[in-house]
Design an enzyme around this catalytic site. Sequence first.
Site, PDB file in Angstrom:
ATOM      1  N   GLN A 163       0.747  -1.305   0.149  1.00  0.00           N
ATOM      2  CA  GLN A 163       0.156   0.106  -0.015  1.00  0.00           C
ATOM      3  C   GLN A 163       0.838   1.207   0.013  1.00  0.00           C
ATOM      4  O   GLN A 163       1.425   1.544   1.033  1.00  0.00           O
ATOM      5  CB  GLN A 163      -0.756  -0.097   1.396  1.00  0.00           C
ATOM      6  CG  GLN A 163      -1.755  -1.429   1.201  1.00  0.00           C
ATOM      7  CD  GLN A 163      -2.978  -1.372  -0.038  1.00  0.00           C
ATOM      8  OE1 GLN A 163      -3.717  -0.380   0.186  1.00  0.00           O
ATOM      9  NE2 GLN A 163      -2.865  -2.392  -0.562  1.00  0.00           N
ATOM     10  N   ARG A 220      -4.365   3.662   4.619  1.00  0.00           N
ATOM     11  CA  ARG A 220      -3.529   4.417   3.535  1.00  0.00           C
ATOM     12  C   ARG A 220      -3.809   4.081   2.423  1.00  0.00           C
ATOM     13  O   ARG A 220      -4.398   2.682   2.017  1.00  0.00           O
ATOM     14  CB  ARG A 220      -2.102   4.196   3.881  1.00  0.00           C
ATOM     15  CG  ARG A 220      -1.581   2.656   3.660  1.00  0.00           C
ATOM     16  CD  ARG A 220       0.051   2.553   4.011  1.00  0.00           C
ATOM     17  NE  ARG A 220       0.889   3.632   3.614  1.00  0.00           N
ATOM     18  CZ  ARG A 220       1.407   4.475   4.518  1.00  0.00           C
ATOM     19  NH1 ARG A 220       1.093   4.600   5.747  1.00  0.00           N
ATOM     20  NH2 ARG A 220       2.243   5.453   3.896  1.00  0.00           N
ATOM     21  N   ALA A 229     -11.554   2.686   4.537  1.00  0.00           N
ATOM     22  CA  ALA A 229     -10.680   1.649   3.712  1.00  0.00           C
ATOM     23  C   ALA A 229      -9.900   2.653   2.840  1.00  0.00           C
ATOM     24  O   ALA A 229      -9.949   3.842   2.491  1.00  0.00           O
ATOM     25  CB  ALA A 229     -11.411   0.748   3.051  1.00  0.00           C
ATOM     26  N   HIS A 230      -8.913   1.964   2.142  1.00  0.00           N
ATOM     27  CA  HIS A 230      -7.976   2.618   1.026  1.00  0.00           C
ATOM     28  C   HIS A 230      -8.712   3.404   0.017  1.00  0.00           C
ATOM     29  O   HIS A 230      -9.559   2.989  -0.474  1.00  0.00           O
ATOM     30  CB  HIS A 230      -6.927   1.820   0.635  1.00  0.00           C
ATOM     31  CG  HIS A 230      -7.276   0.506  -0.135  1.00  0.00           C
ATOM     32  ND1 HIS A 230      -6.306  -0.541  -0.304  1.00  0.00           N
ATOM     33  CD2 HIS A 230      -8.444   0.225  -0.096  1.00  0.00           C
ATOM     34  CE1 HIS A 230      -7.038  -1.508  -0.847  1.00  0.00           C
ATOM     35  NE2 HIS A 230      -8.137  -1.131  -0.845  1.00  0.00           N
ATOM     36  N   ASN A 231      -8.039   4.805  -0.202  1.00  0.00           N
ATOM     37  CA  ASN A 231      -8.413   5.364  -1.284  1.00  0.00           C
ATOM     38  C   ASN A 231      -9.793   6.069  -1.022  1.00  0.00           C
ATOM     39  O   ASN A 231     -10.572   6.526  -2.171  1.00  0.00           O
ATOM     40  CB  ASN A 231      -8.340   4.787  -2.554  1.00  0.00           C
ATOM     41  CG  ASN A 231      -6.995   4.371  -2.651  1.00  0.00           C
ATOM     42  OD1 ASN A 231      -6.457   3.220  -2.659  1.00  0.00           O
ATOM     43  ND2 ASN A 231      -5.928   5.209  -2.967  1.00  0.00           N
TER      44      ASN A 231
END
Lengths: 345, 345, 345
Positions: free
Chosen positions: A202, A222, A243-245
């Site tokens: 990540q 991240r 969560a990511h993004n």
Amino acid sequence: MTHASHPITLADIARHLDIAFDGDASRPIRGLATLKEAGPDQVAFLANRAYLKDLASTRAAAVLLHPEHGKNCPVPRLETENPYLGYARISQLFDPLRARDVPGVHDTAVVAEDAVLGEGVVIQANAVIESGVTLGAHVVVGAGSVVGADSSIGDGSRLHANVTVCHGVVIGKRVVLQSGCVIGGDGFGFAHDGAGWHKIAQLGGVVLGDDVEVGSCSSIDRGALGDTLIGCDVKIDSQVQIAHNVTIGDHSALAGCVGIAGSTRVGKHCMLGGGVGLSGHLTICDGVQVTGMSLVTNSILEPGVYSSGTGAMNNTQWRKNAVRFKQLDDIAKRLNKLEKNSRSE
Amino acid sequence: MTHASHPITLADIARHLDIAFDGDASRPIRGLATLKEAGPDQVAFLANRAYLKDLASTRAAAVLLHPEHGKNCPVPRLETENPYLGYARISQLFDPLRARDVPGVHDTAVVAEDAVLGEGVVIQANAVIESGVTLGAHVVVGAGSVVGADSSIGDGSRLHANVTVCHGVVIGKRVVLQSGCVIGGDGFGFAHDGAGWHKIAQLGGVVLGDDVEVGSCSSIDRGALGDTLIGCDVKIDSQVQIAHNVTIGDHSALAGCVGIAGSTRVGKHCMLGGGVGLSGHLTICDGVQVTGMSLVTNSILEPGVYSSGTGAMNNTQWRKNAVRFKQLDDIAKRLNKLEKNSRSE
Amino acid sequence: MTHASHPITLADIARHLDIAFDGDASRPIRGLATLKEAGPDQVAFLANRAYLKDLASTRAAAVLLHPEHGKNCPVPRLETENPYLGYARISQLFDPLRARDVPGVHDTAVVAEDAVLGEGVVIQANAVIESGVTLGAHVVVGAGSVVGADSSIGDGSRLHANVTVCHGVVIGKRVVLQSGCVIGGDGFGFAHDGAGWHKIAQLGGVVLGDDVEVGSCSSIDRGALGDTLIGCDVKIDSQVQIAHNVTIGDHSALAGCVGIAGSTRVGKHCMLGGGVGLSGHLTICDGVQVTGMSLVTNSILEPGVYSSGTGAMNNTQWRKNAVRFKQLDDIAKRLNKLEKNSRSE
């Protein structure tokens, strides 16, 4: 528990709110309380009509209220158009944490040689500041907290005890991170080779805007490539997972136990109730409210209030209804048929 | 944020993937990016047809893609049957954490005299390794993490900052534990004596197989008598709760906010969506998928996809439908009666 | 993992339970196990008729069981009216943590000069005890845990590793706090000024009664003005969120992933299943049970069992039914109309 380490007077409070006050402004005030519970050394407030009944009998030193209720107030009054906002603003005067912050680095804290510390920074016992970190002026890092390599934290931000900020995270000004939260853990990304999983490093970071708050034990992962982006003035309660993004627009508020899956974009001024779940890769436009424990699996492109699920009922009744849910398509088809028969008669 | 501390070339990448490459293999690559955002010092990938539209205009140094799309690629290409897997594999080359690991024990870490440390172990600031612990080769223990008495951690595993591994936990090789997670807290076991609760000491442990990942702030409780068992290559996201004596089969994946109650057995290659809840003492067979926020109260003995709940809708419409849910059994009975009357006419 | 650091005999166990025992009372016992798995140095128990089938073939050193099953027991027996309670009580004898507690303050712990430490207190590595804290006799503070200013912890309580108790929290006797939990983080309180949010300082505290347990990674927020109040003998599992000014009555039990919104009052002897959500400002009377993942949006004033939601089913069938949920009000209206037509014929 409502106390302060230095005496605050009604004059201080009125000045803080920029309100004229014509009672005994020198009276020392110990704290805030409800209309019902306030004693003569506490200030009360009336922000909700449900408590209007308690006004006449209050013993408070003064009451913060809307001018329309001023005439019913038996004690000195602090009049303002938005008493709840006024309460928020004066509550800060009584926060005991503020008085305790003594600038400096505790002997047991570990601070990398190349870390850049702003003026008045407070680093408490056993905290760890890794290489390449920048802390703005008056940042407070609580006991046992860790700030990972190359992260930066803006002026006036506070990390309570045992917070984890991972590497390469960018945090704005006046951000508050409650204990146990984790900013910048790895997102959940794995590729499948037909037999098992391969981790996707990540490589993105997390950016928190100014005035963000993150609750106890919440986690913001991240990004996989780009960053996870939390706008300014976003308020996140405890036990929340982002969560990511994911992107969250300015001024949005997320109640406890919310979960947002990867790459979903939440607009500005949204409010997500406790336990709400958003699937991944959705777009939620500005001004959306979702009520508690709803599941959102499709994008929402119109502002408004959205809900799913059903409220609790007596278990005996619920069992009968829940079993019918599994027959619902059948019920609908049978109804269609009856209607058809009925019309053809 | 996508960077590495040593220059990586296209040749390195092709070699890592065991792929032939016929462009300028010496070009230094700074990181990975999407087709749309990649610059001339980044590698992009095409793993999803939805992004095929971005291929023609990409400025990437090279693109990782399936051979079928090779002819449409305007820049040098890295062809592979599974580009997403290829992306996962090369992402590891750019992880900045790896480059930062300097073997050794930080001065402020506390390591019990009888702990056994493998070759190349990294123990960061203020970490605590209790008595009887064994750490395999190249294990990394992040700042502030605690490894409880008599636990063991296999070669190549990484505990990020502020992780807690309780006593008597067995962790496999190449396991990754994100910050804030807790492995081996007490399970929730109490006996009632008619008036109140008596704690049942949780005497079992937790065993994590090789290649497990556990997300930020997740918790895996120790067994009451036997152990809680997490198979190899099980991937667990953030904010997940796994109760005592749960068993999870190899290669299963659990998304964020999943909760699994005590003694439930989940098979191999299962996938649980975000927020899924499994009741206790169930058996879920291999190859089961459960969609987000579903509640599973009965065992599932056939592979397949399972769901519950209903998606969010406009609150005004939802209120009308939700109130009808409470009448559902009544609706079904009335429909039965109408059908009966209709047939008897 | 079921072991103890000093030999325990069947006589010790019988004496602990105040039970007569007529076998070889001097036999050393290594631990506890199920009827099926127990070896000749382990004690087993029969607390659930489902396991009666395993009694005849058990190899246990002795079996804890109800007198009614005594005649079927092939090995020495420990007879008691409530075998599960007996199991709970003897499980404590085998807890390896107890034997490891060595009174004293670890060199690396940071203890404020004005902290008051009771007799036999254990403070482990890198723990932090801030100014004004009082720890009762035999309190254990695990590695990396932080106890904030002016908090107090009653006799015999145990904080596992990496626990955070914030400032001004009052904790009773014999309380157990699992790793990663946070007691006294700020409640989620903000006033809106029409443009954005203003934080309300959370000036209340948290009070935990005697014999409370809080699971891994759970959070109990401090009150806005008054305190968040958790009664005696309340048992809280992992990943639970309790918001500001919630009150929970004595002897209630909350399973994993429960979320309770602000100012809700839960009575005594309540049981909330995993993932249950309670809205804010509700009253839940004594003796209420709510089944897993139910959403409670209205007060419950009658004891009983309450539920919401629907269980998981095959996704193909579920899709058909779930889409009908969105037509439910329409279905009910059409049914009404058909009935009316039918009656008028």
